[in-house]
Design a protein around this motif. Structure first.
Motif, mmCIF file in Angstrom:
data_model
loop_
_atom_site.group_PDB
_atom_site.id
_atom_site.type_symbol
_atom_site.label_atom_id
_atom_site.label_comp_id
_atom_site.label_asym_id
_atom_site.label_seq_id
_atom_site.Cartn_x
_atom_site.Cartn_y
_atom_site.Cartn_z
ATOM 1 N N ALA A 235 0.796 -1.106 0.031
ATOM 2 C CA ALA A 235 0.084 -0.120 -0.134
ATOM 3 C C ALA A 235 0.862 1.312 -0.122
ATOM 4 C CB ALA A 235 -0.942 0.068 1.311
ATOM 5 N N VAL A 236 1.736 1.138 0.847
ATOM 6 C CA VAL A 236 2.841 2.273 0.748
ATOM 7 C C VAL A 236 3.646 2.489 -0.437
ATOM 8 C CG1 VAL A 236 4.911 3.213 1.962
ATOM 9 C CG2 VAL A 236 3.117 2.298 3.429
ATOM 10 N N ALA A 237 4.004 1.455 -1.173
ATOM 11 C CA ALA A 237 4.810 1.637 -2.287
ATOM 12 C C ALA A 237 3.909 2.493 -3.400
ATOM 13 C CB ALA A 237 5.096 0.342 -2.587
ATOM 14 N N ARG A 238 2.248 1.860 -3.491
ATOM 15 C CA ARG A 238 1.506 2.532 -4.245
ATOM 16 C C ARG A 238 1.255 3.886 -3.944
ATOM 17 N NH1 ARG A 238 -1.783 -1.985 -2.903
ATOM 18 N NH2 ARG A 238 -3.087 -0.958 -1.517
ATOM 19 N N LEU A 239 1.221 4.277 -2.829
ATOM 20 C CA LEU A 239 1.143 5.526 -2.492
ATOM 21 C C LEU A 239 2.460 6.639 -3.009
ATOM 22 C CD1 LEU A 239 -0.726 7.650 -1.318
ATOM 23 C CD2 LEU A 239 0.291 7.115 1.039
ATOM 24 N N GLY A 240 3.411 5.902 -2.640
ATOM 25 C CA GLY A 240 4.795 6.747 -2.863
ATOM 26 C C GLY A 240 4.944 6.936 -4.571
ATOM 27 N N ARG A 241 4.542 6.079 -5.171
ATOM 28 C CA ARG A 241 4.564 5.860 -6.609
ATOM 29 C C ARG A 241 3.626 6.665 -7.487
ATOM 30 N NH1 ARG A 241 6.733 0.377 -5.691
ATOM 31 N NH2 ARG A 241 9.008 0.598 -5.817
ATOM 32 N N GLU A 327 -11.049 15.669 -2.357
ATOM 33 C CA GLU A 327 -10.615 14.806 -3.347
ATOM 34 C C GLU A 327 -9.396 14.272 -3.012
ATOM 35 O OE1 GLU A 327 -10.316 16.160 -7.894
ATOM 36 O OE2 GLU A 327 -8.156 16.345 -6.964
ATOM 37 N N PHE A 328 -8.597 14.824 -2.299
ATOM 38 C CA PHE A 328 -7.219 14.345 -1.711
ATOM 39 C C PHE A 328 -7.541 13.180 -0.676
ATOM 40 C CE2 PHE A 328 -4.023 14.122 1.814
ATOM 41 C CZ PHE A 328 -3.072 13.689 1.296
ATOM 42 N N LEU A 329 -8.224 13.137 0.187
ATOM 43 C CA LEU A 329 -8.590 12.129 1.234
ATOM 44 C C LEU A 329 -9.382 10.912 0.353
ATOM 45 C CD1 LEU A 329 -9.965 14.092 4.209
ATOM 46 C CD2 LEU A 329 -7.517 13.132 3.854
ATOM 47 N N ALA A 330 -10.092 11.164 -0.603
ATOM 48 C CA ALA A 330 -10.926 10.163 -1.381
ATOM 49 C C ALA A 330 -9.811 9.308 -2.339
ATOM 50 C CB ALA A 330 -11.880 10.697 -2.183
ATOM 51 N N ASP A 331 -8.958 10.027 -2.848
ATOM 52 C CA ASP A 331 -7.900 9.384 -3.543
ATOM 53 C C ASP A 331 -6.987 8.563 -2.634
ATOM 54 O OD1 ASP A 331 -8.865 10.522 -6.153
ATOM 55 O OD2 ASP A 331 -7.408 12.088 -6.107
ATOM 56 N N LEU A 332 -6.636 9.082 -1.523
ATOM 57 C CA LEU A 332 -5.834 8.409 -0.661
ATOM 58 C C LEU A 332 -6.277 7.183 -0.066
ATOM 59 C CD1 LEU A 332 -3.152 9.031 1.088
ATOM 60 C CD2 LEU A 332 -4.578 9.753 2.796
ATOM 61 N N ASP A 333 -7.641 7.164 0.076
ATOM 62 C CA ASP A 333 -8.414 5.843 0.639
ATOM 63 C C ASP A 333 -8.317 4.693 -0.481
ATOM 64 O OD1 ASP A 333 -8.462 6.715 3.158
ATOM 65 O OD2 ASP A 333 -10.369 7.450 2.919
ATOM 66 N N ARG A 334 -8.684 5.407 -1.777
ATOM 67 C CA ARG A 334 -8.762 4.417 -3.009
ATOM 68 C C ARG A 334 -7.440 3.943 -3.056
ATOM 69 N NH1 ARG A 334 -7.322 5.536 -7.798
ATOM 70 N NH2 ARG A 334 -7.182 7.900 -7.442
#
Length: 441
Positions: A235-241, A327-334
């Motif tokens: 999950a962290v790798a997806r977020l970081g990239r 939008e940021f929080l929705a994208d983050l959770d997705r």
């Protein structure tokens, strides 16, 4: 500065370097808790310098050692709304072994004052003190009341500094409608005929967060399809990239328009790589103001090599553009997925104001008087400042800590970086500009 020196007519330009060096030598490292030395010694130093010229500063301690200093200067017309000048005295920690000159030495070398806080932001603290002391010694009142605030804890969100004062002592800021603070008014040289000075009119909001995944604990030698570390790492790798979509706010649009004019070329926000390459060190500040962002910064899990832990955690520094928090929080959770639990460690709003009005005119006037090729332009700060707290009182906030910088200096790299330093000439330039600015504001 002795009484004898004062009697000899010492100016703000004369003493700003020493003030900056003195402040840097006071270790005010903020570790995000109360384990550091605190800001009390710096608060007392500032209070002493203000009291020497006839002001009546007050020190407010929100927690043992976590102290801020506030004073008010009476203006020529007290009926006018007041101006706030705020700065913080805490700094991020520094490892002396990494530095060319000790981070708390305030050493002068290569035309610069070196040390932690040299640009973030004991330079502005020193310039403010120098201007105020000069004006008080010479009996030059500002056109309106000016409130001075030298604050604790900005580097950890301001809980024990600006937020504490706004919550517990709002009367200190009675009548204040506008403010100037850090990370604005610094120069970017376009060519020999034009120098842009970036004035902060917006800043990103923040969500510093903890991510947690619970899994099934077990022996490291056995197959485990519910490994918390694996789930969190993916999950962290997806977020970081993740590449966040470009979102152009009014401030960024105004900055791009000014930059387009300065560079003589039309800029496409969707294709900024070539343009950012021309901006040198400030590209790091500007590039991230086009998008929301979320940077993984810490990972933690496990206690023994042959034990699969039942929980893994990570910390993320999330920043969102004005108007784009949902939008940021929705994208983050997705991106993170349903297995990851998210909780805020510290959250604060984004800010944005227009680049207009008498205060902005005063900035341009003061800059132009000291630098004939100066042009003030608005920009968005990718980080955050104590302006977020003062906005709660309805105060319109700008970043304006004027510095004329050598084109080759990596100014953005100075913030929280190794070998932080500020040009001596830049400090003196800032004193002259701030003095003119006060007269025009």
């Amino acid at each position: 500065m002795s009484a004898t020196d004062t009697a000899k007519g010492v100016t703000g330009e004369d003493e700003v370097v020493d003030l900056c060096r003195d402040l840097i030598r006071i270790d005010t490292s903020n570790y995000g808790d109360h384990s550091g030395p605190g800001e009390r010694k710096a608060a007392e130093y500032v209070a002493e310098k203000l009291a020497e010229v006839g002001l009546e500063p007050q020190i407010f301690e929100s927690h043992k050692g976590r102290a801020s200093t506030v004073a008010r200067i009476e203006g020529e017309d007290p009926s006018r709304p007041a101006l706030l000048i705020h700065g913080h005295t805490d700094v991020v920690p520094a490892n002396a072994d990494d530095w060319t000159h000790h981070p708390f030495s305030g050493e002068i070398a290569d035309g610069c004052v070196w040390g932690r806080g040299a640009v973030d932001m004991k330079d502005m603290d020193a310039m403010t003190l120098a201007v105020v002391r000069d004006r008080m010694r010479s009996g030059r009142k500002p056109p309106r009341d000016v409130v001075l605030a030298f604050l604790a804890d900005e580097e950890a969100g301001g809980t024990y500094g600006a937020k504490h004062l706004v919550r517990e002592h709002p009367e200190l800021f009675e009548g204040v409608t506008e403010a100037i603070g850090e990370v604005g008014g610094f120069s970017f040289t376009v060519n020999e005929k034009l120098r842009l000075y970036l004035v902060e009119t917006a800043e990103k909001g923040m969500h510093w967060m903890r991510l947690t995944v619970d899994g099934t604990a077990g022996h490291g030698s056995m197959t485990n399809d519910d490994n918390a570390i694996t789930e969190l790492s993916e999950a962290v790798a997806r977020l970081g990239r993740h590449t966040w979509p470009v979102r152009v706010t009014k401030t960024v649009r105004a900055f791009l328009d000014e930059l387009s004019d300065a560079l003589g070329t039309e800029l496409d926000p969707e294709d900024m790589d070539e343009t950012l390459a021309k901006l040198g060190g400030i590209a790091r500040m500007i590039g991230t103001t086009l998008r929301n962002s979320a940077a993984p910064t810490m990972l933690g899990a496990g206690y023994k090599v042959n034990v699969i832990p039942g929980q893994a955690t990570a910390h993320v520094d999330g920043r969102f553009l004005p108007g784009y928090e949902k939008e940021f929080l929705a994208d983050l959770d997705r991106i993170l997925g349903p297995r990851v639990k998210r909780e805020d460690v510290h959250a604060d709003k984004a800010l944005e104001t227009g680049f207009d009005g008498r205060l902005v005119d005063a900035m341009q006037l003061a800059l132009g008087a000291e630098d004939p090729i100066a042009r003030a332009v608005p920009y968005m700060l990718s980080g955050g400042t104590d302006a977020k707290s003062f906005d709660d009182l309805g105060i319109r906030c700008f970043g304006f800590a004027p510095l004329k910088l050598p084109p080759e200096l990596d100014f953005a790299g100075m913030f929280h970086g190794v070998d932080e330093r500020v040009p001596v000439d830049g400090l003196k330039f800032g004193v002259r500009v701030l003095d003119r600015f006060l007269d025009a504001s």
